[in-house]
Design a protein around this motif. Structure first.
Motif, PDB file in Angstrom:
ATOM      1  N   ASP A 660       0.822  -1.231   0.000  1.00  0.00           N
ATOM      2  CA  ASP A 660       0.000   0.000   0.000  1.00  0.00           C
ATOM      3  C   ASP A 660       0.849   1.270   0.000  1.00  0.00           C
ATOM      4  N   SER A 661       1.992   1.217  -0.674  1.00  0.00           N
ATOM      5  CA  SER A 661       2.880   2.394  -0.697  1.00  0.00           C
ATOM      6  C   SER A 661       2.502   3.319  -1.855  1.00  0.00           C
ATOM      7  N   HIS A 662       3.083   4.523  -1.857  1.00  0.00           N
ATOM      8  CA  HIS A 662       2.891   5.492  -2.937  1.00  0.00           C
ATOM      9  C   HIS A 662       3.539   4.928  -4.205  1.00  0.00           C
ATOM     10  N   PRO A 663       2.911   5.053  -5.379  1.00  0.00           N
ATOM     11  CA  PRO A 663       3.483   4.454  -6.605  1.00  0.00           C
ATOM     12  C   PRO A 663       4.854   5.006  -6.995  1.00  0.00           C
ATOM     13  N   ASN A 664       5.188   6.247  -6.544  1.00  0.00           N
ATOM     14  CA  ASN A 664       6.491   6.834  -6.909  1.00  0.00           C
ATOM     15  C   ASN A 664       7.629   6.403  -5.986  1.00  0.00           C
ATOM     16  N   TYR A 665       7.298   5.727  -4.905  1.00  0.00           N
ATOM     17  CA  TYR A 665       8.300   5.316  -3.914  1.00  0.00           C
ATOM     18  C   TYR A 665       9.296   4.320  -4.534  1.00  0.00           C
ATOM     19  N   ARG A 666      10.596   4.585  -4.356  1.00  0.00           N
ATOM     20  CA  ARG A 666      11.655   3.686  -4.864  1.00  0.00           C
ATOM     21  C   ARG A 666      12.787   3.603  -3.841  1.00  0.00           C
ATOM     22  N   VAL A 667      13.466   2.439  -3.854  1.00  0.00           N
ATOM     23  CA  VAL A 667      14.643   2.260  -2.992  1.00  0.00           C
ATOM     24  C   VAL A 667      15.820   1.841  -3.869  1.00  0.00           C
ATOM     25  N   PHE A 668      16.962   2.503  -3.663  1.00  0.00           N
ATOM     26  CA  PHE A 668      18.202   2.173  -4.369  1.00  0.00           C
ATOM     27  C   PHE A 668      19.224   1.768  -3.305  1.00  0.00           C
ATOM     28  N   ILE A 669      19.820   0.605  -3.489  1.00  0.00           N
ATOM     29  CA  ILE A 669      20.717   0.047  -2.472  1.00  0.00           C
ATOM     30  C   ILE A 669      22.094  -0.162  -3.090  1.00  0.00           C
ATOM     31  N   THR A 670      23.149   0.090  -2.313  1.00  0.00           N
ATOM     32  CA  THR A 670      24.497  -0.257  -2.771  1.00  0.00           C
ATOM     33  C   THR A 670      25.140  -1.172  -1.736  1.00  0.00           C
ATOM     34  N   GLY A 671      25.946  -2.124  -2.223  1.00  0.00           N
ATOM     35  CA  GLY A 671      26.626  -3.045  -1.314  1.00  0.00           C
ATOM     36  C   GLY A 671      27.755  -3.751  -2.041  1.00  0.00           C
ATOM     37  N   GLU A 672      28.782  -4.092  -1.278  1.00  0.00           N
ATOM     38  CA  GLU A 672      29.933  -4.797  -1.865  1.00  0.00           C
ATOM     39  C   GLU A 672      29.731  -6.298  -1.752  1.00  0.00           C
ATOM     40  N   PRO A 673      30.199  -7.047  -2.763  1.00  0.00           N
ATOM     41  CA  PRO A 673      30.139  -8.511  -2.631  1.00  0.00           C
ATOM     42  C   PRO A 673      31.160  -8.974  -1.605  1.00  0.00           C
ATOM     43  N   ALA A 674      30.884 -10.051  -0.911  1.00  0.00           N
ATOM     44  CA  ALA A 674      31.807 -10.577   0.100  1.00  0.00           C
ATOM     45  C   ALA A 674      32.991 -11.254  -0.595  1.00  0.00           C
ATOM     46  N   PRO A 675      34.187 -11.189   0.027  1.00  0.00           N
ATOM     47  CA  PRO A 675      35.345 -11.835  -0.595  1.00  0.00           C
ATOM     48  C   PRO A 675      35.237 -13.352  -0.654  1.00  0.00           C
ATOM     49  N   PRO A 677      32.273 -16.926   0.176  1.00  0.00           N
ATOM     50  CA  PRO A 677      30.880 -17.285   0.496  1.00  0.00           C
ATOM     51  C   PRO A 677      30.600 -17.272   2.001  1.00  0.00           C
ATOM     52  N   GLU A 678      31.611 -17.610   2.803  1.00  0.00           N
ATOM     53  CA  GLU A 678      31.410 -17.655   4.260  1.00  0.00           C
ATOM     54  C   GLU A 678      31.137 -16.268   4.834  1.00  0.00           C
ATOM     55  N   GLN A 679      31.626 -15.229   4.161  1.00  0.00           N
ATOM     56  CA  GLN A 679      31.474 -13.860   4.665  1.00  0.00           C
ATOM     57  C   GLN A 679      30.259 -13.135   4.073  1.00  0.00           C
ATOM     58  N   HIS A 680      29.502 -13.845   3.247  1.00  0.00           N
ATOM     59  CA  HIS A 680      28.325 -13.229   2.596  1.00  0.00           C
ATOM     60  C   HIS A 680      27.252 -12.920   3.645  1.00  0.00           C
ATOM     61  N   VAL A 681      26.732 -11.700   3.631  1.00  0.00           N
ATOM     62  CA  VAL A 681      25.778 -11.282   4.673  1.00  0.00           C
ATOM     63  C   VAL A 681      24.437 -10.786   4.119  1.00  0.00           C
ATOM     64  N   ILE A 682      24.379 -10.468   2.839  1.00  0.00           N
ATOM     65  CA  ILE A 682      23.156  -9.830   2.314  1.00  0.00           C
ATOM     66  C   ILE A 682      22.053 -10.874   2.148  1.00  0.00           C
TER      67      ILE A 682
END
Length: 1168
Positions: A660-675, A677-682
């Protein structure tokens, strides 16, 4: 029924007129209805009588089905039921009677219930129906494995408002559980992780207290209502739950199957292309489902009334009327069912035309679903895939001809999925994805041979010691010999020997993939040419694969340009964020801000919110996201990888905020890949729902040098009073920066370790240069040593952890920073003179005009470094393709062996060849001496015993696991995967030594090591020539050389050093060891070659990447006697990985300056 037929004449001897008309009519009507059901009911009675005999066996099988089958895939379920359980029961001394063709589903439920499930969005495939039957009848709590969320969708639809949903860790989740427990509701726990909160143990185990009325949660007695039901759900695709959880629950595998998905997608294709057909199909399906439900209801109701009737039921008017009504309805339904089946057959025939498009889409989904094996950032959900799939169909070009239209649809779907997926992949993985897609499509179409494809990926090559032709290395010749053993390649080795000129042309070509193969080999298929080229020129496999993809799929796949950000934005929505996977040196948010300004979103207007996460910014981010969703603003969340603990909350927040959010609402995310697989957090949820975009900087010396200069301006060049000196040194500094940055692409030959050099190092170094030149204005001196120390040891050297890399960095600076640059005589690399005094734009122009094209000599490396880099890239790509292959055993004839078959074969082969362990007591009793060499021999035998014991134990365990006699553990699963992909298992490598070889090559070396030890332990006399590469601890042997000579001559050990003389002989030329020291062999040189004639290091030969060294004579002398003049201090490493595999340092003679070999990355290797 028979008796009833005899009574009728007695009851009505003169027809119905003699009785009350109404009563007689009803009675006759009743009897007709009952009589008409005679056949059906009689058949049912016979069936029930048969079932009495088989009921126990059927119930036993069905109970086992519910208890154990849930987690298995469909083929394994069939295998277990038909080829294991049923034959086992029938083979007993007293055979257990079973219904022929027993179907557990019919024991657990009925057609009407299944029809209702399908109406509630349960996928219409057999596997899903089985899962639903298990879930609804299991006594234990069901735990559903549901990565694509299809199971949970059905559960929500089936239970509706009766269902309470909770996620572990959400605020107040224990209160929700307690309330559901007390009121007897059905509770769904979503997204269960592998580690379960211990507070739930009593609930999962149903550990009731006080006569089953209470369960203790968090130390509190909670009322337990017997109507309470618990359903547990996880998105994890292959979870490793603890055994106690598996015992407490019934695991049910709701993972979508290729066949099931194909059916769903076919429905979508037909509903778009032929809505009339699909709506009729849906209408018929729903109608049939309703018929089944209605018929069941009527029959149940009728039987209830009949069983409750007292006396003569024929006098019960309402019952008789219901009988007639039921019969009429049943007849009507039967007619409709027959009609519906006929229509359904016609509809299915019409729908089949569109199957190729659905089949391709299903295949593509499973291809992109497997990409997470390459990098855990590559996660895709079925929901987003469906969206791409539907948009592709919308945009596909229309054609009146149905078959042409289907081909167009298939191609449009393939290209759209390719574009959508590749925009979120790193450059290094794009060709892997493209090749995997091409090969899987061709395999599905039967256009390539599965066994040849398996050979290409595994390439089980046995290295040859010599090559009969000068233009092929021993390793390449070994590959040719192995390929020649395949039926379609018989005679390849003879042809190469007999026609060397033709084959030399291909091998020495700069683009061998574009050359035609000689003789009849030019008629081979594209895949067979790939196999031949992998043998001849493995370094060109990436280019060859690119050509293969272009030939099989089309040019547009190979030359695909990046989608503009505007188009990517159009695909986003409030529930689909955009996720930028970060790369060093790139700012992806410029595109967001630029588009935002166009559309009226900016920080100044308060409609764009930029939150850089970390340092307690989580609460700020939560507040901003909640407000933005209501007001229709944009939110940028930077560096989400820094707030690992908060990410599960962010996942839930993004999901709830989008509702039920406003149609113009957007989210942009930035993140680094983990070095790793064991350190992957996203969290998977964020990545699956997001549009993923990668942005990587351009590579190469030209791009890197321009990028280095772009950090400055003309003002930088103008600020120093010693303008000419500053500008010259400043340009050299930029060249040095580009050099150290780009050298990383050559892997360990470039740098032993990967260092995070950044533009910050360059800008600070430029400031230091300015300050030091200004400080020495009066003396007009340039403090060369001070500057080189500051740049090489502090600014850039601060990142460096390896002494050999520090030496390289220091050498570069000495080469680029000295007086010659002011005299116009300094070549920064071959063919590139340091520029004269120019302005800022002049330097940019000078680079474009004078810098040679990209090649390894720009960095001081030999051209072989690029060939090695390309070979490693190609090998890694093909190994990744092997890991991505489907590992099931349900493929057709002519297919490559399944994972289980392959692994069993490897286990058998290794156990057959594996030698017995060494009898240490017997060996040690052969001599009382304990010289350094003998102690090394004992240590090697002990290490070998540990390794042999682990190999034997782990293989026997896995063998029992595959036979079903042991539970497969995650350790056994890892071992199985390694054996299948021909990799050395970690548990073995830890007890052995570092290696980059395949399992086959490594095991071959292990057998050679055992033969060397067998020879050494015969009489414990030092071998004539020691195979240094075959020792677990070569350092201990080289130390033993030092110790033995030190003891013999009574020299202090700490003041001695090893020196090496390179002989002109091979191993077979020696019959006994030297009086002092030892002869060693098994070393290779990388980056150069050893010139046996002149006895010095010299320039490498093109394409001979790691030539073998002759036998080396190693001995010890006092350190002051060592001759260091005209020598190169050469590190010795175990493998091409270098870095942590360092063994020793040897000084090799050279006529060239040592700096040449330092920047060329020359080293000795024990294994190649």
């Amino acid at each position: 029924m028979a008796e009833l037929g005899n009574w009728l004449p007695e009851w009505f001897p003169n027809g119905v007129k003699k009785r009350d008309d109404k009563s007689a009519t009803l009675t006759l009507l009743s009897l007709r209805v009952v009589w008409s059901e005679k056949e059906r009911w009689s058949h049912a009675i016979v069936q029930y009588q048969k079932q009495q005999k088989t009921l126990c066996g059927d119930v036993l099988i069905t109970s086992a089905f519910v208890s154990y089958m849930g987690y298995f895939t469909r083929p394994y379920r069939v295998e277990l039921l038909n080829n294991a359980w049923i034959p086992f029961l029938q083979s007993q001394e007293v055979s257990v009677p079973l219904t022929d063709g027993l179907d557990p589903i019919l024991m657990l439920t009925d057609d009407a219930t299944v029809a209702a499930w399908h109406n509630q969005c349960l996928p219409n495939d057999r596997m899903s129906t089985e899962n639903a039957a298990i879930l609804t009848t299991s006594e234990r709590w069901p735990l559903i494995i549901d990565p694509q969320q299809q199971g949970i969708k059905w559960i929500r639809n089936r239970l509706g408002s009766e269902l309470r949903v909770v996620q572990l860790g959400q605020e107040g989740y224990l209160d929700v559980i307690e309330q559901a427990l007390a009121s007897g509701e059905t509770l769904l726990i979503e997204n269960l992780p592998e580690k379960v909160d211990p507070v739930l143990e009593p609930l999962l185990g149903r550990n009731t207290i006080k006569r089953g009325r209470y369960i203790q949660i968090r130390g509190k007695d909670c009322e337990y209502n017997s109507n309470f039901q618990l359903i547990i759900h996880t998105k994890l695709a292959n979870p490793h739950f603890p055994p106690e959880l598996q015992a407490q629950t019934t695991l049910i595998n709701f993972t979508v199957t290729p066949v099931g998905l194909e059916e769903q997608l076919l429905g979508q294709v037909v509903s778009r292309e032929r809505p009339d057909l699909e709506s009729l199909k849906m209408e018929l399906t729903t109608q049939q489902n309703h018929f089944k439900i209605e018929l069941k209801r009527l029959e149940d109701d009728l039987l209830n009334r009949l069983s409750a009737a007292h006396g003569n039921f024929l006098g019960d008017i309402s019952l008789v009327e219901q009988l007639e009504s039921t019969k009429t309805t049943a007849c009507h339904i039967q007619c409709k069912v027959v009609e519906a089946r006929e229509n359904e057959t016609k509809i299915n025939e019409a729908r089949e035309v569109y199957r190729p498009a659905a089949e391709r889409a299903s295949l593509l989904f499973f291809i992109i679903n497997d990409l997470s094996k390459i990098n855990l950032m590559y996660q895709f959900s079925l929901k987003t895939f469906n969206s791409v799939f539907n948009k592709a169909m919308e945009r596909a070009e229309w054609d009146e001809d149905v078959r042409t239209r289907v081909r167009t649809l298939t191609e449009a779907i393939t290209y759209s999925v390719f574009l959508y997926t590749s925009q979120g992949l790193f450059e290094r993985d794009k060709l892997t994805f493209l090749s995997h897609t091409a090969f899987q499509i061709l395999l599905k179409q039967g256009l390539i041979d599965a066994q040849e494809f398996d050979f290409l990926l595994r390439f089980p090559v046995e290295a040859s010691k010599v090559s009969p032709v000068s233009f092929l290395s021993a390793q390449a010749w070994g590959a040719i010999k192995t390929v020649s053993t395949m039926e379609d390649f018989n005679g390849l080795d003879r042809d190469v020997e007999s026609s060397p000129k033709r084959w030399r042309k291909i091998v020495e070509s700069s683009c061998p993939e574009k050359e035609r193969l000689p003789q009849d080999w030019k008629n081979k298929s594209s895949l067979q040419k790939l196999i031949i080229l992998r043998a001849l020129r493995p370094d060109r496999m990436t280019y060859t694969l690119r050509n293969f993809v272009e030939e099989s799929m089309g040019t547009k796949y190979v030359e695909a340009a990046r989608l503009e950000f505007v188009k990517l934005y159009e695909d986003s929505c409030p529930s689909t964020p955009v996720f930028f996977i970060l790369s060093p040196g790139v700012d992806p948010l410029k595109d967001v801000e630029k588009l935002g300004l166009k559309l009226g979103f900016s920080i100044d207007q308060g409609t764009l919110h930029n939150v850089s996460l970390g340092q307690g910014q989580e609460e700020v981010a939560e507040r901003v996201v909640k407000n933005a969703s209501k007001l229709g603003h944009w939110v940028i969340l930077q560096n989400v990888h820094l707030v690992a603990r908060w990410l599960p909350s962010l996942d839930a927040l993004l999901e709830t905020a989008a509702v039920d959010s406003h149609p113009n609402y957007r989210v942009f995310i930035t993140g680094e890949p983990a070095p790793s697989p064991e350190q992957h957090v996203i969290p998977r949820g964020i990545l699956e729902n997001a549009i993923k975009i990668t942005n990587e900087p351009h590579t190469g010396m030209n791009a890197s040098l321009h990028a280095a200069l772009n950090n400055f301006s003309q003002d930088t060049l103008d600020m120093c009073s010693r303008e000419q000196e500053f500008n010259s040194m400043f340009f050299s500094l930029c060249f040095f920066h580009a050099c150290v940055m780009e050298r990383r692409k050559f892997g360990p030959q470039g740098w032993n370790h990967y260092y995070p050099f950044s533009t910050g190092d360059l800008t600070i170094s430029a400031s230091v240069l300015y300050n030091y030149l200004e400080a020495n204005t009066k003396s007009m001196q340039v403090p060369w040593e001070d500057l080189c120390y500051l740049f090489g040891e502090i600014m850039y050297g601060g990142h460096i952890t390896d002494d050999w890399d520090r030496r390289l960095c220091k050498t570069y600076l000495q080469e680029f920073m000295h007086l010659k640059m002011f005299e116009g005589e300094l070549f920064l690399c071959p063919g590139f003179l340091a520029p004269p005094f120019l302005d800022y734009s002049g330097y940019h122009s000078y680079i474009d005009e004078h810098l040679p094209s990209e090649n390894p000599t720009l960095y001081g490396l030999h051209p072989n470094a690029e060939l090695e880099c390309l070979t490693v890239t190609s090998d890694n790509l093909l190994r990744t393709l092997l890991e991505l292959q489907p590992q099931d055993s349900s493929r057709g004839e002519g297919a490559a062996p399944s994972m289980e078959e392959k692994v069993k074969s490897v286990i058998e082969d290794i156990l057959d060849k594996l030698p017995e362990e060494y009898n240490m007591a017997e060996i040690m009793s052969k001599t009382t001496k304990r010289s350094p060499y003998i102690l090394v021999c004992f240590q090697e035998c002990e290490r070998m015993n540990l390794l042999l014991a682990e190999i034997r134990k782990s293989l026997n365990e896995l063998d029992l696991g595959l036979k079903g006699e042991l539970t497969i553990s995650s350790r056994m699963e890892t071992l199985q995967s390694a054996l299948f992909t021909d990799s050395v298992p970690d548990s073995w490598a830890r007890l052995a030594y570092p290696t980059t070889n395949t399992l086959a090559q490594w095991f071959n070396d292990l057998m050679c090591s055992c033969r060397e030890l067998d020879s050494w332990t015969q009489d414990l006399v030092l071998p004539a020539v020691v195979w240094l590469s075959g020792l677990f601890n070569p350092q201990s042997f080289l130390t033993a050389v030092l110790q033995s000579i030190a003891r013999k001559n009574q020299w202090p050990l700490d003041k001695m050093t090893l020196i090496v003389d390179v002989t002109k002989k091979t191993k077979d030329d020696f019959g006994h060891p030297p009086r002092e020291g030892a002869y060693i062999h098994g070393l290779f040189v990388e980056g150069a070659r050893w010139d046996t004639q002149t006895g010095v290091l010299s320039e490498a030969v093109l394409r001979d990447l790691t030539p073998a060294m002759p036998v080396l004579y190693v001995r010890a002398v006092p350190a002051e006697e060592q001759e260091l003049k005209s020598t190169y201090e050469c590190p010795v490493y175990r493998t091409k990985q270098r870095g942590p595999t360092y063994v020793w340092t040897l000084h090799l003679r050279t006529k060239q300056p040592p700096a040449k070999w330092i920047v060329a990355g020359v080293a000795l290797l024990l294994s190649v």
